[in-house]
Structures are given as C-alpha cells and as structure tokens.
Design an enzyme around this catalytic site. Sequence first.
Site, PDB file in Angstrom:
ATOM      1  CD1 TRP A 150      -2.080  -2.115   1.760  1.00 50.51           C
ATOM      2  CD2 TRP A 150      -2.934  -1.256  -0.071  1.00 50.51           C
ATOM      3  NE1 TRP A 150      -3.044  -3.115   1.470  1.00 50.51           N
ATOM      4  CE2 TRP A 150      -3.557  -2.654   0.137  1.00 50.51           C
ATOM      5  CE3 TRP A 150      -3.418  -0.423  -1.234  1.00 50.51           C
ATOM      6  CZ2 TRP A 150      -4.617  -3.198  -0.444  1.00 50.51           C
ATOM      7  CZ3 TRP A 150      -4.340  -0.912  -1.840  1.00 50.51           C
ATOM      8  CH2 TRP A 150      -4.964  -2.226  -1.713  1.00 50.51           C
ATOM      9  CG  ASP A 186      -2.380   4.186   4.814  1.00 51.15           C
ATOM     10  OD1 ASP A 186      -3.194   4.294   5.508  1.00 51.15           O
ATOM     11  OD2 ASP A 186      -2.411   3.706   3.774  1.00 51.15           O
ATOM     12  CE  LYS A 228      -7.711  -1.877   5.820  1.00 46.01           C
ATOM     13  NZ  LYS A 228      -7.599  -3.401   5.281  1.00 46.01           N
TER      14      LYS A 228
HETATM   15  N1  PMP Z   1      -3.654   1.613   2.996  1.00 48.01           N
HETATM   16  C1  PMP Z   1      -3.611   0.439   3.641  1.00 48.01           C
HETATM   17  C2  PMP Z   1      -2.908   0.329   4.776  1.00 48.01           C
HETATM   18  C3  PMP Z   1      -4.699  -0.428   3.493  1.00 48.01           C
HETATM   19  O1  PMP Z   1      -4.635  -1.863   4.177  1.00 48.01           O
HETATM   20  C4  PMP Z   1      -5.651  -0.678   2.289  1.00 48.01           C
HETATM   21  C5  PMP Z   1      -6.566  -1.670   2.008  1.00 48.01           C
HETATM   22  N2  PMP Z   1      -7.561  -1.747   2.810  1.00 48.01           N
HETATM   23  C6  PMP Z   1      -5.575   0.559   1.598  1.00 48.01           C
HETATM   24  C7  PMP Z   1      -4.690   1.666   1.999  1.00 48.01           C
HETATM   25  C8  PMP Z   1      -6.647   0.853   0.712  1.00 48.01           C
HETATM   26  O2  PMP Z   1      -7.967   0.970   0.842  1.00 48.01           O
HETATM   27  P1  PMP Z   1      -8.971   1.032   0.029  1.00 48.01           P
HETATM   28  O3  PMP Z   1      -9.506  -0.331  -0.305  1.00 48.01           O
HETATM   29  O4  PMP Z   1      -9.989   1.526   0.935  1.00 48.01           O
HETATM   30  O5  PMP Z   1      -8.761   2.137  -1.009  1.00 48.01           O
END
Ligand code: PMP
Length: 351
Positions: free
Chosen positions: A101, A168, A192
């Site tokens: 990510w 993040d 989460k």
């Molecule tokens: N950042 C992290 C640390 C993640 O684990 C995720 C996946 N849930 C995301 C960003 C991306 O999130 P989304 O699927 O809501 O775009």
Amino acid sequence: MQKINFNAGPAQLPPEVLHEAAQSVKQYKKTGMSVLELPHRGKEFLEILEESKTLVKKLCGIGHEYEVLWLQGGGRMQFCMIPMNFLLAGKNAGYIDSGHWSHEAAEYAMYYGNAQILASSQDSNYSRLPDWPQIPSDLAYLHVTTNNTICGTQWHSIPKTEVPLIADMSSDIFSAKTDYSRYPVFYAAVQKNLGAAGLALVVIRKDMLGKTPVILPPMLSYSMQAHENSILNTANVFGVYVSLLMLRWIDARGIDAIEKENIRKAALLYETIDNSTSFKAHVTEKAHRSLMNVCFTAVTTEVEQSFLAMCEKNNITGVKGHRSVGGLRVSLYNAVTYGQVEELVDLMKSV
Ligand code: PMP
C-alpha cells in the site's frame, strides 16, 4: 451461525456494534425513519457527525487545532488527495516504501508530481521494514504507512523528522497508544478497526489546510471539505454512523486495554508459529512484526490445504493470504477476541 472472521478488511466488527447498527437500520432512535433514510443535513446526522469528531479528537489526544473529516473513496482516494493538496509545483514529496500500500501511495503521487521513494524493502518481498533513510529537509511532506496490511510489518516507532509527516494508519489506527500530534495529517480507510468500507477518516492540522491550492475541484480539496463539514455532497450517512458506533466501542474499552489485548493476541499467535514445525512466519525480524496482520506460510501446499479445510470445517474464515503474496494471513484487529485466537492456535497445533 456467525463465523470467526480473520479477514483483513472488511473485517470483523464487534457483535454489539452490529446489533445496534441493525436496530438503527430498522428505526433510528424514535425518528420513525431508518438510519439509511436520515437526511445528511438534518439534525440527527449533524449530531452523529459532531459526536464522531469529538470522539476522534479525544481518542487521539488532539484539540481544536485539528479538523476531522469523513471522506468517500476509501484509502486510495487519499493516495490521490494528499499529493493534489500538498505536493505543490517545484516541491518534492518523500515516500517510505514498506509494503504494497505504501508503494501504491507513492505511485499515485507520481501521477501528480515529484514523489520519490526514499527507502524500500521491496527487494525482501516486504518481509522486513526498510532502514530509515536520511530525510531531505526541503520535502513538502514525508509519507509513511504505519502498518503494512499485506506483508505483516509495522512501525512500532517512527524516527523524528523535521518535515511534515503524513501517515496512512488504515490498518492500525486506535490499536495502541501513539502520539498522533506528531502527524499534521493522518488518515485511515475505515474497514478494519473503524467501520464499514468506502470511507476514510482524515485528520488534518488546520495550518496544513492553508497550504492547499485553490484551483482544486471542491470534492478533492481538503480545505473545501473542512469548510463544508464533510457534507459537500450527500454524505455516507450509514458509514459515518457505523464508525461512530466503533468509536464509542473503542472509547468504552480504552486504548490502554485494547493495546494490552492486541499484544496478548499477537504474542499467542506468533509464539505458536515460531514453535511449529508446520508453519513459518513471513517476518522473521521480531521488532518489525505487525500486531494487526500476522503473515505466515505452511511448510508444504498439502499442509496449507488441510489447514484451510480444517478452518472451514470449524467455522473460521479469512485466513488465506492476500492474492498478491499467497500463504496465510490472520488479522487481529480490535474486535477479534483472545478466545478466537485460542481457537485458531488449537487448530494450528493439530495440523
Ligand atoms: N492503506 C492500507 C494500509 C490498506 O490496508 C488498504 C487496504 N484496505 C488501503 C490503504 C486501501 O484502502 P481502500 O481499499 O479503501 O482504497
């Protein structure tokens, strides 16, 4: 029958939260309306929004110097909005690439401006954290992913930097005590530890809002979203409501108690893996291991298959690793109980 859900997100939510959300879908308080029908500019939703903002600040130990936003588009929309708002022409942004990510966050920023990866552990398949690099003092910001959901590493402490630190925290927000005031901007996709998928919690220090360019379309501008109290367009009323229920649940337990329980759960699982002849941990450096996502492999495909079949038979779901890395992954977010981890390790010992 409710399964034991170890998925990485959307993830297990506490039964009390699910129960209250279900009641409110039928009727919200005594309004004669479902929570799904509440007007986004009406009194009830404004109360939900205000309480959620107050609780976020309380749990983070921050005050009026911050704005709390609930924005649609999940985590990835924040990968876009951060460079759009803060990576101004002629400036560089730094990214620490500690997992899938964080890499994607950097790639998204590269569409928009001059983003550099300053350190990466990609060459070890993200099985460890990268060494902390020298940080150029003229960066617009430094982006870090505090917990790496797919490969199972976590920054348990982050070195001091002079440049604005943007984090993040999608997969470890409110899982342990941390000094949120170090971050002028932090965000989390909520699916989460914090609710139902599709939203992101974004917390921004007000002085950062002044740095955003005026030419952005309002939906993509943090300062416009703050000005409009996150209801620039029709808000995700139900999403914010479920996040409020999660915030109340976290507040009632207290972060100290949640942290202690998360340490206990992860210790039990890592100890079982380390002492097992059937399984191997993906992250061998203990100081780099995530308390939230435990990644491991079975010694043979046959062992993996029979373990997954046993899980299925015993009502346990969500232990298969992410499609990009394979293997096994168990997510231990706040709602997962110690007893559920005990059930899992009993199965692992019997493989
Ligand atoms: N950042 C992290 C640390 C993640 O684990 C995720 C996946 N849930 C995301 C960003 C991306 O999130 P989304 O699927 O809501 O775009």
